[in-house]
Motif scaffolding. Sequence first.
Motif, PDB file in Angstrom:
ATOM      1  N   PRO A  78     -12.607  -2.651  11.991  1.00 56.35           N
ATOM      2  CA  PRO A  78     -11.370  -2.244  13.095  1.00 56.35           C
ATOM      3  C   PRO A  78     -10.215  -3.249  12.845  1.00 56.35           C
ATOM      4  CG  PRO A  78     -13.429  -3.346  14.228  1.00 56.35           C
ATOM      5  CD  PRO A  78     -13.779  -3.119  12.761  1.00 56.35           C
ATOM      6  N   GLN A  79     -10.498  -4.408  12.454  1.00 52.71           N
ATOM      7  CA  GLN A  79      -9.232  -5.412  12.017  1.00 52.71           C
ATOM      8  C   GLN A  79      -8.552  -4.999  11.026  1.00 52.71           C
ATOM      9  OE1 GLN A  79      -8.532  -8.817  13.383  1.00 52.71           O
ATOM     10  NE2 GLN A  79      -9.571  -8.289  15.140  1.00 52.71           N
ATOM     11  N   GLU A  80      -9.221  -4.600   9.924  1.00 54.18           N
ATOM     12  CA  GLU A  80      -8.601  -4.089   8.639  1.00 54.18           C
ATOM     13  C   GLU A  80      -7.974  -2.808   8.741  1.00 54.18           C
ATOM     14  OE1 GLU A  80     -11.477  -5.540   8.737  1.00 54.18           O
ATOM     15  OE2 GLU A  80     -11.577  -7.270   7.688  1.00 54.18           O
ATOM     16  N   LEU A  81      -8.602  -1.820   9.278  1.00 51.57           N
ATOM     17  CA  LEU A  81      -8.429  -0.378   9.103  1.00 51.57           C
ATOM     18  C   LEU A  81      -7.792   0.366  10.230  1.00 51.57           C
ATOM     19  CD1 LEU A  81     -11.342   0.755   7.130  1.00 51.57           C
ATOM     20  CD2 LEU A  81      -9.051   0.029   6.461  1.00 51.57           C
ATOM     21  N   SER A  82      -8.173  -0.302  11.690  1.00 49.38           N
ATOM     22  CA  SER A  82      -7.673   0.623  12.686  1.00 49.38           C
ATOM     23  C   SER A  82      -6.332   1.196  12.599  1.00 49.38           C
ATOM     24  CB  SER A  82      -7.807  -0.561  14.078  1.00 49.38           C
ATOM     25  OG  SER A  82      -7.469   0.435  14.976  1.00 49.38           O
ATOM     26  N   ARG A  83      -6.099   2.392  12.991  1.00 49.77           N
ATOM     27  CA  ARG A  83      -4.709   2.886  13.004  1.00 49.77           C
ATOM     28  C   ARG A  83      -4.095   3.192  14.040  1.00 49.77           C
ATOM     29  NH1 ARG A  83      -2.209   1.682   9.084  1.00 49.77           N
ATOM     30  NH2 ARG A  83      -3.560  -0.210   9.484  1.00 49.77           N
ATOM     31  N   MET A  84      -4.817   3.117  15.382  1.00 50.99           N
ATOM     32  CA  MET A  84      -4.606   3.562  16.927  1.00 50.99           C
ATOM     33  C   MET A  84      -3.093   2.851  17.184  1.00 50.99           C
ATOM     34  SD  MET A  84      -5.308   4.507  20.199  1.00 50.99           S
ATOM     35  CE  MET A  84      -6.493   3.540  20.913  1.00 50.99           C
ATOM     36  N   GLU A  85      -3.182   1.529  16.935  1.00 56.62           N
ATOM     37  CA  GLU A  85      -1.989   0.854  17.602  1.00 56.62           C
ATOM     38  C   GLU A  85      -0.860   1.120  16.537  1.00 56.62           C
ATOM     39  OE1 GLU A  85      -4.558  -2.460  17.937  1.00 56.62           O
ATOM     40  OE2 GLU A  85      -4.998  -1.058  19.400  1.00 56.62           O
ATOM     41  N   SER A  86      -1.084   1.270  15.220  1.00 61.03           N
ATOM     42  CA  SER A  86       0.098   1.523  14.322  1.00 61.03           C
ATOM     43  C   SER A  86       0.593   2.744  14.864  1.00 61.03           C
ATOM     44  CB  SER A  86      -0.164   1.130  12.927  1.00 61.03           C
ATOM     45  OG  SER A  86      -1.039   2.013  12.728  1.00 61.03           O
ATOM     46  N   PRO A 167      -1.892  -4.394   7.006  1.00 54.83           N
ATOM     47  CA  PRO A 167      -1.511  -5.907   7.002  1.00 54.83           C
ATOM     48  C   PRO A 167      -2.890  -6.791   6.759  1.00 54.83           C
ATOM     49  CG  PRO A 167      -0.571  -5.087   8.963  1.00 54.83           C
ATOM     50  CD  PRO A 167      -1.480  -4.055   8.423  1.00 54.83           C
ATOM     51  N   GLY A 168      -3.841  -6.155   7.077  1.00 56.57           N
ATOM     52  CA  GLY A 168      -5.093  -6.810   7.004  1.00 56.57           C
ATOM     53  C   GLY A 168      -5.927  -6.664   5.917  1.00 56.57           C
ATOM     54  N   VAL A 169      -5.174  -5.814   5.023  1.00 54.44           N
ATOM     55  CA  VAL A 169      -5.818  -5.480   3.661  1.00 54.44           C
ATOM     56  C   VAL A 169      -4.796  -5.851   2.295  1.00 54.44           C
ATOM     57  CG1 VAL A 169      -6.708  -3.405   2.239  1.00 54.44           C
ATOM     58  CG2 VAL A 169      -6.891  -3.397   4.639  1.00 54.44           C
ATOM     59  N   SER A 170      -5.149  -7.143   2.010  1.00 60.94           N
ATOM     60  CA  SER A 170      -4.366  -7.523   0.799  1.00 60.94           C
ATOM     61  C   SER A 170      -4.239  -6.750  -0.447  1.00 60.94           C
ATOM     62  CB  SER A 170      -4.577  -9.124   0.639  1.00 60.94           C
ATOM     63  OG  SER A 170      -6.084  -9.155   0.448  1.00 60.94           O
ATOM     64  N   SER A 171      -5.149  -6.325  -0.593  1.00 61.10           N
ATOM     65  CA  SER A 171      -5.402  -5.513  -2.037  1.00 61.10           C
ATOM     66  C   SER A 171      -6.195  -4.219  -1.669  1.00 61.10           C
ATOM     67  CB  SER A 171      -6.179  -6.092  -3.069  1.00 61.10           C
ATOM     68  OG  SER A 171      -6.621  -5.096  -4.060  1.00 61.10           O
ATOM     69  N   PRO A 172      -5.545  -3.055  -1.451  1.00 63.26           N
ATOM     70  CA  PRO A 172      -6.221  -1.700  -1.220  1.00 63.26           C
ATOM     71  C   PRO A 172      -7.399  -1.440  -2.291  1.00 63.26           C
ATOM     72  CG  PRO A 172      -3.960  -1.352  -0.935  1.00 63.26           C
ATOM     73  CD  PRO A 172      -4.101  -2.588  -1.558  1.00 63.26           C
ATOM     74  N   ASN A 173      -7.214  -1.789  -3.580  1.00 63.45           N
ATOM     75  CA  ASN A 173      -7.998  -1.435  -4.703  1.00 63.45           C
ATOM     76  C   ASN A 173      -9.422  -2.455  -4.232  1.00 63.45           C
ATOM     77  OD1 ASN A 173      -7.369   0.775  -5.966  1.00 63.45           O
ATOM     78  ND2 ASN A 173      -6.017  -0.378  -7.230  1.00 63.45           N
ATOM     79  N   ARG A 174      -9.393  -3.682  -3.996  1.00 67.85           N
ATOM     80  CA  ARG A 174     -10.474  -4.533  -3.891  1.00 67.85           C
ATOM     81  C   ARG A 174     -11.072  -4.100  -2.543  1.00 67.85           C
ATOM     82  NH1 ARG A 174      -9.232  -9.982  -3.138  1.00 67.85           N
ATOM     83  NH2 ARG A 174      -7.108  -9.482  -3.962  1.00 67.85           N
ATOM     84  N   PHE A 175     -10.287  -3.836  -1.499  1.00 66.29           N
ATOM     85  CA  PHE A 175     -11.015  -3.415  -0.314  1.00 66.29           C
ATOM     86  C   PHE A 175     -11.958  -1.990  -0.358  1.00 66.29           C
ATOM     87  CE2 PHE A 175     -11.598  -1.510   3.934  1.00 66.29           C
ATOM     88  CZ  PHE A 175     -11.865  -2.503   4.691  1.00 66.29           C
ATOM     89  N   LYS A 176     -11.202  -0.884  -1.394  1.00 64.07           N
ATOM     90  CA  LYS A 176     -11.926   0.348  -1.463  1.00 64.07           C
ATOM     91  C   LYS A 176     -13.002  -0.193  -1.891  1.00 64.07           C
ATOM     92  CE  LYS A 176      -9.371   3.747  -3.558  1.00 64.07           C
ATOM     93  NZ  LYS A 176      -8.291   4.203  -4.046  1.00 64.07           N
ATOM     94  N   GLN A 177     -13.350  -1.092  -3.023  1.00 69.48           N
ATOM     95  CA  GLN A 177     -14.493  -1.532  -3.842  1.00 69.48           C
ATOM     96  C   GLN A 177     -15.347  -2.006  -2.912  1.00 69.48           C
ATOM     97  OE1 GLN A 177     -15.690  -0.677  -6.463  1.00 69.48           O
ATOM     98  NE2 GLN A 177     -13.932   0.019  -7.122  1.00 69.48           N
ATOM     99  N   LEU A 178     -15.047  -2.942  -1.687  1.00 67.97           N
ATOM    100  CA  LEU A 178     -15.843  -3.451  -0.561  1.00 67.97           C
ATOM    101  C   LEU A 178     -16.477  -2.330   0.148  1.00 67.97           C
ATOM    102  CD1 LEU A 178     -16.938  -5.668   0.997  1.00 67.97           C
ATOM    103  CD2 LEU A 178     -14.970  -5.528   2.355  1.00 67.97           C
ATOM    104  N   TYR A 179     -15.774  -1.345   0.347  1.00 70.59           N
ATOM    105  CA  TYR A 179     -15.985  -0.133   1.379  1.00 70.59           C
ATOM    106  C   TYR A 179     -17.208   0.654   0.511  1.00 70.59           C
ATOM    107  CZ  TYR A 179     -15.150   3.224   5.142  1.00 70.59           C
ATOM    108  OH  TYR A 179     -15.374   3.863   6.201  1.00 70.59           O
ATOM    109  N   ARG A 180     -16.907   0.718  -0.751  1.00 66.40           N
ATOM    110  CA  ARG A 180     -18.069   1.605  -1.392  1.00 66.40           C
ATOM    111  C   ARG A 180     -19.334   0.741  -1.452  1.00 66.40           C
ATOM    112  NH1 ARG A 180     -13.404   2.365  -5.485  1.00 66.40           N
ATOM    113  NH2 ARG A 180     -12.599   4.583  -4.994  1.00 66.40           N
TER     114      ARG A 180
END
Length: 259
Positions: A78-86, A167-180
Motif C-alpha cells: 500500500p505504501q508504494e503503490l496505493s493510487r486512491m489518494e493521488s 514517490p515510494g518507488v525510486s526505481s520502477p524497474n527494480r520494483f517490478k523485479q521485486l513484485y515479480r
Amino acid sequence: NIITKEKKVDLSEQIKATTKDIHVRAENTQLMQRYQKGQITLPQYKILLCSLYEIYKTLEEQLDKNSSHPAVAPIYFPQELSRMESLQSDLEHFFGSDWRKRVIVSAATHRYAERLRQVGRESPELLVAHAYTRYLGDLSGGQVLGKITQKSLGLSSKEGLSFFSFPGVSSPNRFKQLYRSRLDSIELTEEQRVVLLQEAVDAFEFNIQVFDDLQKMLSITGEAVQKSEDSLFKTSPMIQFTVGLCVALTTVAMAMYAL
Ligand code: HEM
C-alpha cells in the motif's frame, strides 16, 4: 512425485505470456491510440480519472480487507503503490472541492468494480491478477503516458498528475523485479494457477471495456452537444403534433364562441 516437482514455470513469466495478446488489444483500443498520439483532451482525461478512481478505490479496499491472505500478503504494497489518494487529489485539482458530486462512472466501470468486490469476497487469491494488471501496467507504460498527458493537456507543472508518480518507488524497474519475485513466491494449486491466469486476461478485458465505454460516452457527449444546438431550430414531431392540436382546439373553441 518427481514429475510435479519438476521446475515450475514462474507465475510472473506465465502471467506476462498469458496476457501478451490482450495487452496488445488494450494498447490498440481507440482511447489508448488517441492517447498515445497526444490527442487526449481535458474533458476526456477528466472522465478517465473518474473511472480510475472507482477502480482503484474498489481494488484497494479489497486488498486492504484481504491483506493477510497468504496469496495477497506477498504483493501487498500500500505504501508504494496505493493510487486512491493521488487520484483524489487529481480529481480535486480538475473538478474542484465538490469533485465527489461530479464523479461520473460508466456501466463497464461498475461491472469491473463489482467483479473486484466479488473476487475479494469469494476468492481473494484472484485479487493478485487484478493488482498485477493495474499496478505493473502503471509502473510500465504508465510512466510514458504521464509525460504524454502533461503535454497533451498543456499543463506546465505536475499538478493534477499525481496518479502517474510513485514517490515510494525510486526505481520502477527494480520494483517490478521485486513484485515479480513476490508473485513467484505465492503458493497456488495447479487449478488456482489456471484460474488466476484467466482472471488476469479478464482484468485486461474489463479495462478494455472501460476504455470502449469512455470512448462511446465521449462521442455521444460530442454529438449530444451538436444535437442540442440543432434542436434549437428543429422541433421534435411530438411537440409539433401537440402545438398543432392546441391550435386546432383553439380555432374550434373560437369558432364556437363566435357562434
Ligand atoms: C497505450 C497503452 C499502453 C502502452 C503504450 C503500454 C506499454 C507497456 C510497456 C512498454 C510495458 C513494458 C513491457 C516490458 O517490460 O517488457 C508494459 C507492461 C505492462 N502493461 Fe502496458 N501499455 C499500455 C496499456 C496497458 C493497459 C491498458 C494495461 C492494463 C490495464 C497494461 C498493463 C501492463 C502490465 C500488467 C504490464 C507488465 C507486464 C509484465 O512485465 O509482466 N498496459 N506496457
